[in-house]
Structures are given as structure tokens and as C-alpha cells.
Design a protein around this motif. Structure first.
Motif, PDB file in Angstrom:
ATOM      1  N   UNK A 170      12.314  42.044  35.932  1.00 51.63           N
ATOM      2  CA  UNK A 170      13.245  42.302  37.029  1.00 51.63           C
ATOM      3  C   UNK A 170      13.962  43.625  36.785  1.00 51.63           C
ATOM      4  N   UNK A 171      14.279  44.323  37.858  1.00 53.73           N
ATOM      5  CA  UNK A 171      15.069  45.561  37.781  1.00 53.73           C
ATOM      6  C   UNK A 171      16.486  45.209  37.368  1.00 53.73           C
ATOM      7  N   UNK A 172      17.019  45.989  36.461  1.00 50.89           N
ATOM      8  CA  UNK A 172      18.384  45.776  35.995  1.00 50.89           C
ATOM      9  C   UNK A 172      19.236  46.949  36.461  1.00 50.89           C
ATOM     10  N   UNK A 173      20.396  46.746  37.038  1.00 50.38           N
ATOM     11  CA  UNK A 173      21.151  45.498  37.123  1.00 50.38           C
ATOM     12  C   UNK A 173      20.976  44.743  38.441  1.00 50.38           C
ATOM     13  N   UNK A 174      20.134  45.217  39.363  1.00 51.42           N
ATOM     14  CA  UNK A 174      20.029  44.586  40.685  1.00 51.42           C
ATOM     15  C   UNK A 174      19.326  43.238  40.656  1.00 51.42           C
ATOM     16  N   UNK A 175      18.540  42.976  39.601  1.00 48.72           N
ATOM     17  CA  UNK A 175      17.786  41.737  39.407  1.00 48.72           C
ATOM     18  C   UNK A 175      16.721  41.530  40.491  1.00 48.72           C
ATOM     19  N   UNK A 176      16.178  42.643  40.998  1.00 48.02           N
ATOM     20  CA  UNK A 176      15.050  42.567  41.935  1.00 48.02           C
ATOM     21  C   UNK A 176      13.775  42.340  41.139  1.00 48.02           C
ATOM     22  N   UNK A 177      12.997  41.348  41.554  1.00 46.72           N
ATOM     23  CA  UNK A 177      11.789  40.990  40.833  1.00 46.72           C
ATOM     24  C   UNK A 177      10.700  42.049  40.995  1.00 46.72           C
ATOM     25  N   UNK A 178      10.054  42.388  39.881  1.00 46.75           N
ATOM     26  CA  UNK A 178       8.884  43.254  39.882  1.00 46.75           C
ATOM     27  C   UNK A 178       7.650  42.373  40.115  1.00 46.75           C
ATOM     28  N   UNK A 179       6.601  42.950  40.627  1.00 47.32           N
ATOM     29  CA  UNK A 179       5.399  42.171  40.917  1.00 47.32           C
ATOM     30  C   UNK A 179       4.447  42.056  39.733  1.00 47.32           C
ATOM     31  N   UNK A 180       4.718  42.816  38.671  1.00 46.59           N
ATOM     32  CA  UNK A 180       3.872  42.759  37.477  1.00 46.59           C
ATOM     33  C   UNK A 180       4.696  43.160  36.265  1.00 46.59           C
ATOM     34  N   UNK A 181       4.184  42.806  35.105  1.00 49.86           N
ATOM     35  CA  UNK A 181       4.792  43.218  33.842  1.00 49.86           C
ATOM     36  C   UNK A 181       4.429  44.690  33.629  1.00 49.86           C
ATOM     37  N   UNK A 182       5.394  45.528  33.215  1.00 52.68           N
ATOM     38  CA  UNK A 182       5.083  46.947  32.983  1.00 52.68           C
ATOM     39  C   UNK A 182       3.922  47.126  32.000  1.00 52.68           C
ATOM     40  N   UNK A 183       3.141  48.165  32.234  1.00 55.19           N
ATOM     41  CA  UNK A 183       1.921  48.409  31.448  1.00 55.19           C
ATOM     42  C   UNK A 183       2.204  48.512  29.947  1.00 55.19           C
ATOM     43  N   UNK A 184       3.279  49.177  29.537  1.00 54.87           N
ATOM     44  CA  UNK A 184       3.550  49.314  28.107  1.00 54.87           C
ATOM     45  C   UNK A 184       3.844  47.963  27.442  1.00 54.87           C
ATOM     46  N   UNK A 185       4.513  47.091  28.145  1.00 57.69           N
ATOM     47  CA  UNK A 185       4.772  45.741  27.606  1.00 57.69           C
ATOM     48  C   UNK A 185       3.483  44.943  27.580  1.00 57.69           C
ATOM     49  N   UNK A 186       2.719  45.037  28.650  1.00 63.97           N
ATOM     50  CA  UNK A 186       1.434  44.322  28.717  1.00 63.97           C
ATOM     51  C   UNK A 186       0.525  44.727  27.552  1.00 63.97           C
ATOM     52  N   UNK A 234      14.880  51.567  30.318  1.00 56.58           N
ATOM     53  CA  UNK A 234      13.929  51.520  31.443  1.00 56.58           C
ATOM     54  C   UNK A 234      14.452  50.729  32.629  1.00 56.58           C
ATOM     55  N   UNK A 235      15.609  50.113  32.476  1.00 53.32           N
ATOM     56  CA  UNK A 235      16.256  49.321  33.521  1.00 53.32           C
ATOM     57  C   UNK A 235      15.362  48.182  34.028  1.00 53.32           C
ATOM     58  N   UNK A 236      14.692  47.547  33.090  1.00 51.86           N
ATOM     59  CA  UNK A 236      13.900  46.356  33.395  1.00 51.86           C
ATOM     60  C   UNK A 236      14.238  45.298  32.354  1.00 51.86           C
ATOM     61  N   UNK A 237      14.567  44.104  32.833  1.00 52.38           N
ATOM     62  CA  UNK A 237      14.880  42.967  31.967  1.00 52.38           C
ATOM     63  C   UNK A 237      13.794  41.905  32.138  1.00 52.38           C
ATOM     64  N   UNK A 238      13.750  40.979  31.201  1.00 54.50           N
ATOM     65  CA  UNK A 238      12.734  39.924  31.202  1.00 54.50           C
ATOM     66  C   UNK A 238      13.398  38.558  31.019  1.00 54.50           C
ATOM     67  N   UNK A 239      14.104  38.067  32.043  1.00 53.30           N
ATOM     68  CA  UNK A 239      14.765  36.769  31.899  1.00 53.30           C
ATOM     69  C   UNK A 239      13.757  35.620  31.847  1.00 53.30           C
ATOM     70  N   UNK A 240      14.124  34.590  31.096  1.00 53.60           N
ATOM     71  CA  UNK A 240      13.325  33.365  31.088  1.00 53.60           C
ATOM     72  C   UNK A 240      13.582  32.657  32.409  1.00 53.60           C
TER      73      UNK A 240
END
Length: 134
Positions: A114-130, A53-59
Motif C-alpha cells: 500500500x502507498x504510505x501514508x495514503x494507504x492506497x492499495x497497489x495491484x502488485x508487490x514491487x519488483x525489488x521486493x518480489x 519508497x513510501x510503500x508499506x506492507x501491512x498484514x
């Protein structure tokens, strides 16, 4: 929201510092093992998710309060509880000795999407993860 997960662990000799107590940085390792266990228990493989999904969740933030030291070969339970998963994933952690229930440490962490690999921050956690963390 209060999704929780507990895992049993045992202090390894190589986790000790020269004073024969667990080196302070290893508590973050214990939190991380528990965090990944919580995600796995909810059906989330963070590495696969990042690739597909090209989304990462860094601490992005963490804190620890050390209360009572762990020593060589102590068995303990590390617990994690999700307290928010809308704009960030926020968890709190507790480490307690197995035999006595003594509280050894408390902590917290925050993760952003964050979008991977650009590391642009998303404004919310994706619905499936939520949904998985509810």
C-alpha cells in the motif's frame, strides 16, 4: 517459490496465560518476529523501505491452528516460508519444540503493498521486493 527462514526462541514467563501455557495471541508475535527475520535475511528493512519508497506492507489476513501448547521456558523453532510474492506476500509458519520436534502450531499470513501514508492499495508487490523473496 519457497524462500524460508527459521529462528530459535524461548518462551518467556510473561507470555503465559493463567493456565501456564502460552497465551494464544503470542503465537502471532512469534510469527511476526520470524517474518521480520526473513525479510532482514533477504536484505529488506520494512521501516526504511516505507520511509524511502513510501510503500508499506501491512498484514491483511492471518490464521493459526493450535496443535500442542508451548509452556514456560520451552525452546522452539519458528519457521516461515514465502509461498507467493507477486500480488500479495503470503507466508506459512510452523512452530516446533526444539527438544522433541513436536508441532505446536501452524499458521499463515498475507500482506499487501500500500502507498504510505495514503494507504492506497497497489495491484502488485514491487519488483525489488518480489526479487528479494524469490
Amino acid at each position: 517459490m519457497s524462500v524460508g527462514f527459521d529462528i530459535r526462541m524461548k518462551v518467556a514467563f510473561h507470555d503465559l496465560d493463567p493456565l501456564q501455557v502460552v497465551w494464544h495471541g503470542n503465537y502471532l508475535k512469534y510469527f511476526d518476529v520470524t517474518r521480520f527475520g526473513l525479510f532482514a535475511a533477504r536484505g529488506i528493512d520494512l521501516h526504511t523501505y516505507m520511509i524511502e519508497k513510501q510503500i508499506a506492507f501491512p498484514v491483511t489476513r492471518t490464521s493459526i491452528k493450535y496443535i500442542s501448547p508451548l509452556r514456560a521456558f520451552d525452546e522452539f523453532i519458528c519457521g516461515a516460508t514465502v509461498i507467493e510474492a507477486q500480488y500479495k506476500i503470503e507466508m506459512v509458519f510452523e512452530i516446533r519444540k526444539m527438544d522433541s520436534g513436536i508441532l505446536c502450531a501452524r499458521g499463515s499470513s498475507e500482506q499487501l503493498a500500500v502507498r504510505y501514508p495514503t494507504m492506497e492499495m497497489e495491484l502488485a508487490i514491487p519488483e525489488d521486493i518480489r526479487q528479494a523473496l524469490q
